[in-house]
Write an enzyme that holds these catalytic residues in place. Structure first.
Site, PDB file in Angstrom:
ATOM      1  N   LYS A 100      40.618  -6.528 -17.656  1.00 46.10           N
ATOM      2  CA  LYS A 100      39.713  -5.381 -17.521  1.00 46.10           C
ATOM      3  C   LYS A 100      39.256  -4.985 -18.922  1.00 46.10           C
ATOM      4  O   LYS A 100      40.077  -4.724 -19.808  1.00 46.10           O
ATOM      5  CB  LYS A 100      40.490  -4.236 -16.874  1.00 46.10           C
ATOM      6  CG  LYS A 100      39.651  -3.305 -16.041  1.00 46.10           C
ATOM      7  CD  LYS A 100      40.579  -2.338 -15.327  1.00 46.10           C
ATOM      8  CE  LYS A 100      39.859  -1.424 -14.405  1.00 46.10           C
ATOM      9  NZ  LYS A 100      40.740  -0.353 -13.913  1.00 46.10           N
TER      10      LYS A 100
HETATM   11  C1  E4P Z   1      39.296   1.792 -11.603  1.00 42.14           C
HETATM   12  O1  E4P Z   1      39.513   0.651 -11.863  1.00 42.14           O
HETATM   13  C2  E4P Z   1      39.948   2.933 -12.251  1.00 42.14           C
HETATM   14  O2  E4P Z   1      41.272   2.593 -12.488  1.00 42.14           O
HETATM   15  C3  E4P Z   1      39.965   4.166 -11.387  1.00 42.14           C
HETATM   16  O3  E4P Z   1      39.296   3.949 -10.165  1.00 42.14           O
HETATM   17  C4  E4P Z   1      39.562   5.422 -12.075  1.00 42.14           C
HETATM   18  O4  E4P Z   1      39.651   6.480 -11.162  1.00 42.14           O
HETATM   19  P1  E4P Z   1      39.678   8.011 -11.615  1.00 42.14           P
HETATM   20  O5  E4P Z   1      38.279   8.404 -11.962  1.00 42.14           O
HETATM   21  O6  E4P Z   1      40.167   8.742 -10.393  1.00 42.14           O
HETATM   22  O7  E4P Z   1      40.607   8.108 -12.785  1.00 42.14           O
END
Ligand code: E4P
Length: 214
Positions: A83
């Site tokens: 990522k």
């Molecule tokens: C996605 O890969 C992220 O880890 C996640 O969806 C972020 O979500 P949040 O905005 O609730 O922190």
């Protein structure tokens, strides 16, 4: 539609996996920090539970640093997806990793053109954050609609992970738009697993059954 679980908590992953609801897992530095455990140890354990893509995020902000981290992380398991943040350095890293056949997930995407860049760089996945857009009174789902259309216009292979999911409606709307994947927090999965009418109906069936047996 594939369901990924958006968590680094192995108990949650085990529970959702036993329901057959985990096609993959996404983590991020905040989710890992919340567990208070060693990064590689948690990712290794997640890969032992789930036979599907597991996103592990790099911490470096420069391309070379990201590549170095990525090449270490992929040694953990064949299912690791790197990522990377949606920055110029992140896009350069995505481009290089794609040429090395290393799967990538471009994260922190908030606009259609960012998603277009991610696809052109050869990202395996792109993660538009809808909940965080909704928080700013911008329609997160509209972003998903735009990306779905744009990727289909040019037949990009990049899969869309609807991220920053906050409620069951986000998952429903994403499914209606044909998004490939929703990455779902465990508590949101629980919310749409049950329905009061199901509980009421089951209770009535069992009450009738027990009355007739008397
Ligand atoms: C996605 O890969 C992220 O880890 C996640 O969806 C972020 O979500 P949040 O905005 O609730 O922190």
């Amino acid at each position: 539609m594939k369901f990924f679980l958006d968590t680094a908590n192995v108990d949650e992953i085990r529970e959702a996996h036993s329901m057959g609801m985990v096609d993959g897992v996404t983590t991020n530095p905040s989710l890992i920090a919340k567990e208070g455990r060693d990064f590689k140890e948690v990712i290794t354990e997640i890969c032992e539970i789930v036979d599907g893509p597991v996103s592990a995020e790099v911490i470096s902000t420069d391309t070379e640093g990201m590549l170095k981290e990525a090449r270490e992380l992929v040694k953990i398991n064949k299912n690791i997806v790197i990522k990377v943040p949606m920055t110029i350095d992140g896009i350069k890293a995505t481009c290089r990793l794609s040429k090395e056949d290393i799967a990538t997930n471009v994260t922190l995407v908030f606009s259609p053109l960012q998603a277009l860049m991610a696809a052109k760089a050869g990202a395996t996945y792109v993660s538009p954050f809808i909940g965080r857009l909704d928080d700013l009174a911008q329609d997160g789902m509209q972003l998903i609609e735009q990306i779905v259309e744009m990727y289909s216009n040019y037949a990009f292979d990049t899969e869309i992970i609807v991220a920053s999911v906050r409620n069951p409606l986000h998952v429903l709307d994403a499914a209606m738009l044909g998004a490939d994947i929703a990455t779902i927090p465990f508590n949101v999965l629980g919310k749409f697993a049950s329905h009061p009418m199901t509980d009421k109906g089951l209770k009535a069936f069992l009450d009738d059954w027990n009355k007739a047996k008397k």
